[in-house]
Enzyme design. Structure first.
Site, PDB file in Angstrom:
ATOM      1  N   LYS A 177       0.857  -1.177   0.000  1.00 59.08           N
ATOM      2  CA  LYS A 177       0.000   0.000   0.000  1.00 59.08           C
ATOM      3  C   LYS A 177       0.902   1.238   0.000  1.00 59.08           C
ATOM      4  CE  LYS A 177      -2.262   3.201   1.880  1.00 59.08           C
ATOM      5  NZ  LYS A 177      -2.030   4.638   1.497  1.00 59.08           N
ATOM      6  N   GLY A 229       6.356   5.787   8.505  1.00 59.89           N
ATOM      7  CA  GLY A 229       5.623   7.045   8.436  1.00 59.89           C
ATOM      8  C   GLY A 229       5.721   7.801   9.744  1.00 59.89           C
ATOM      9  N   SER A 230       4.732   8.617  10.018  1.00 56.73           N
ATOM     10  CA  SER A 230       4.774   9.494  11.192  1.00 56.73           C
ATOM     11  C   SER A 230       4.491   8.725  12.477  1.00 56.73           C
ATOM     12  CB  SER A 230       3.752  10.621  11.040  1.00 56.73           C
ATOM     13  OG  SER A 230       2.433  10.136  11.225  1.00 56.73           O
ATOM     14  N   THR A 231       5.001   9.255  13.583  1.00 54.60           N
ATOM     15  CA  THR A 231       4.755   8.644  14.890  1.00 54.60           C
ATOM     16  C   THR A 231       3.274   8.672  15.227  1.00 54.60           C
ATOM     17  OG1 THR A 231       6.973   9.214  15.665  1.00 54.60           O
ATOM     18  CG2 THR A 231       5.302   8.822  17.349  1.00 54.60           C
ATOM     19  N   GLY A 234       1.660   5.921  13.427  1.00 51.48           N
ATOM     20  CA  GLY A 234       2.143   4.675  13.997  1.00 51.48           C
ATOM     21  C   GLY A 234       1.418   4.297  15.280  1.00 51.48           C
ATOM     22  N   GLU A 251       8.900   2.013  11.395  1.00 45.29           N
ATOM     23  CA  GLU A 251       9.933   3.044  11.441  1.00 45.29           C
ATOM     24  C   GLU A 251       9.205   4.372  11.368  1.00 45.29           C
ATOM     25  OE1 GLU A 251      12.134   5.868   9.149  1.00 45.29           O
ATOM     26  OE2 GLU A 251      12.757   4.017   8.138  1.00 45.29           O
ATOM     27  N   CYS A 285      13.693  10.777   7.263  1.00 44.89           N
ATOM     28  CA  CYS A 285      13.463  10.522   8.690  1.00 44.89           C
ATOM     29  C   CYS A 285      14.720  10.721   9.528  1.00 44.89           C
ATOM     30  CB  CYS A 285      12.914   9.122   8.875  1.00 44.89           C
ATOM     31  SG  CYS A 285      13.900   7.848   8.058  1.00 44.89           S
ATOM     32  N   GLU A 385       9.234  17.200  14.498  1.00 44.02           N
ATOM     33  CA  GLU A 385       9.795  16.820  13.200  1.00 44.02           C
ATOM     34  C   GLU A 385       9.202  17.706  12.110  1.00 44.02           C
ATOM     35  OE1 GLU A 385      10.813  12.712  10.881  1.00 44.02           O
ATOM     36  OE2 GLU A 385       8.756  12.920  11.607  1.00 44.02           O
TER      37      GLU A 385
END
Length: 483
Positions: A177, A229-231, A234, A251, A285, A385
């Site tokens: 995806k 992707g982003s925290t 996640g 990650e 990242c 970030e």
């Protein structure tokens, strides 16, 4: 006329069940370059069913390791043969410079498949020595099952290859995806897998937005989710996967510190910091973003960094002299410029850059590399970030203080150390709480080295044998030798 790209489900390329589509755009010009099927819940159900059938009833998980290795090697060969076209597609869709797309994104994808092709014949268990008489005990490693591989927009082909190669090498079936901003090369990767001989249903590919990803994560037929992707996203995946305890590896975000010591090679630190901070226009990242510099050197460091950044050619990735390309979308450009405005309002001193480009480049998502100094730890630009070409210089007085401040973050993905004192470099690398540390260099990677973070930068590792193990379950076997 723009070609419409379909979904790969089982052995067929099909439109979305709803018939809906979405467009993807060249970030350098704002022009439409592709139209893709927008997968919905029905498409997710069909893709998971195809992957489940291929895993439970198909040949792939039981295929001889050497035969599976040949398929992965063939994928690598096809990627290499079509490297020029794939690199151009990556540049048009994501914005990275053509040289970077060629020499890093495509080349690393090729090498990743070859690396994991070699692992197919080396997925071994071990014989164990237990303290119970007359027992033969050993372990095996087996594939997990159906894996949802969800990738971000900053390195579409590269990160899809990291996940896919490891998942296939270990005998799993997958649903790819890609991010809706940059789906094109991942769709081509799925097409190459079919051509290389991957059996029906082993690789499925669903283009779509966040709803597609959420449906995959929540699906009871998915055994494992690998996400980059982003925290924030996640954490949502962890919550969604808790209901049926899916395996999850992630990650996530980063806020990489760079500690420049007094004995560092000043010019090398400037050049390496700039390269590490602006790789892929800062949309990385592990991009170096927080530079801890001795107070006596901090002003000079910031000024030299800004002067060097000002010499870099900004422009479309297809232009051969471009070093800094566009940000991926206008929405993301607005987000990054918002951080620049916040940095100024909170008292950071802008040393260079900070403006969008106008004139011939006004239709693209271009931003000057931006250098701040006199940044303090509590400022937003030092804590969150940004994911763009915004670099912050933070003065420090003592080295122990710099380490403590570098670690004062929720993230722990990458970090860099600049020192000509080898003993000091080793000590600092050990002290920094980060999954990866680069000493006197920009952030490089290799299939043989693990990639991943600590704290809220993620769970698990990609690449190397560690990354392969993320796609296997360890089984313990006990055999009684008693009469």
């Amino acid at each position: 006329m723009t070609t419409s790209r379909q979904l790969l489900i089982g052995d067929a390329w099909v439109p979305a069940a709803s018939g809906t589509e979405f467009s993807t755009f060249d970030p350098a010009t704002g022009k439409q370059i592709g139209v893709c099927a927008d997968a919905g819940t029905e498409d997710v159900n069909r893709a998971v069913a195809a992957a489940r059938t291929a895993f439970d009833q198909g040949a792939w998980p039981k295929m001889l390791p050497a035969a599976r290795a040949r398929v992965l090697w063939r994928i690598a060969d096809l990627l290499e043969e079509r490297g020029e076209a794939l690199a151009r597609m990556e540049t048009l869709d994501q914005g990275q410079t053509l040289s970077f797309a060629t020499d890093v994104s495509v080349s690393f994808a090729v090498e990743t498949f070859r690396y994991y092709a070699g692992w197919c014949t080396k997925i071994d268990g071990t014989v164990k020595s237990v303290s119970i008489p007359d027992m033969l005990t050993y372990t095996t490693r087996e594939p997990i099952g159906v894996c949802a591989l969800i990738t971000p927009w900053n390195y579409p082909l590269l990160l899809a290859s990291w996940k896919l190669a490891a998942a296939l090498a270990t005998g799993n079936t997958v649903i790819l995806k890609p991010a809706e901003d940059t789906p094109l090369t991942t769709i081509e990767l799925a097409r190459i897998c079919v051509e290389a001989g991957v059996p029906e249903g082993v690789v499925n590919c669903l283009s779509g937005g966040a709803e597609t990803g959420r449906a995959l994560v929540a699906h009871p037929g998915v055994d494992k989710v690998s996400f980059t992707g982003s925290t924030k996203v996640g954490k949502g995946i962890v919550a969604a996967a808790a209901g049926d305890l899916k395996r999850v590896s992630m990650e996530l975000g980063g806020k990489a510190p760079s500690i420049i010591t007094e004995e560092a090679d000043f010019e090398a630190a400037i050049a390496g910091s700039l390269e590490g901070g602006l790789v892929n226009s800062g949309q990385t990242c592990v991009a170096y973003t927080r530079f801890f510099v001795p107070r006596s050197m901090s002003d000079a460091f910031a000024e030299h960094l800004a002067a060097a950044a000002a010499t870099l050619q900004i422009g479309p990735g297809l232009e051969p002299n471009s070093v800094v390309g566009p940000l991926v979308s206008r929405t993301h450009l607005d987000r990054v410029t918002g951080y620049i405005e916040k940095g100024i309002s909170e008292g950071a001193r802008l040393v260079g850059g900070g403006s969008r480009l106008d004139g011939d480049l006004a239709d693209g998502n271009f931003l000057q590399p931006t250098i701040f100094t006199d940044v303090t730890d509590e400022m937003t630009i030092a804590r969150e970030e940004i994911f763009g070409p915004v670099l912050s210089v933070l003065p420090y007085d003592k080295l122990d203080e710099a380490v403590a401040r570098a670690n004062d973050t929720t993230y722990g993905l990458g970090a860099s150390i600049w020192s000509k004192d080898l003993a000091s470099a080793h000590r600092l690398a050990s002290a920094v709480r980060s999954g990866m540390v680069w000493v006197n260099m920009s952030p490089l990677c290799d299939p043989a080295m693990p990639w991943g973070g600590m704290k809220q930068s993620g769970w698990g590792r990609e690449l190397s044998g560690s990354g392969m193990n993320e796609y296997t379950e360890e089984k313990a076997v006990w055999i009684s030798l008693r009469n």
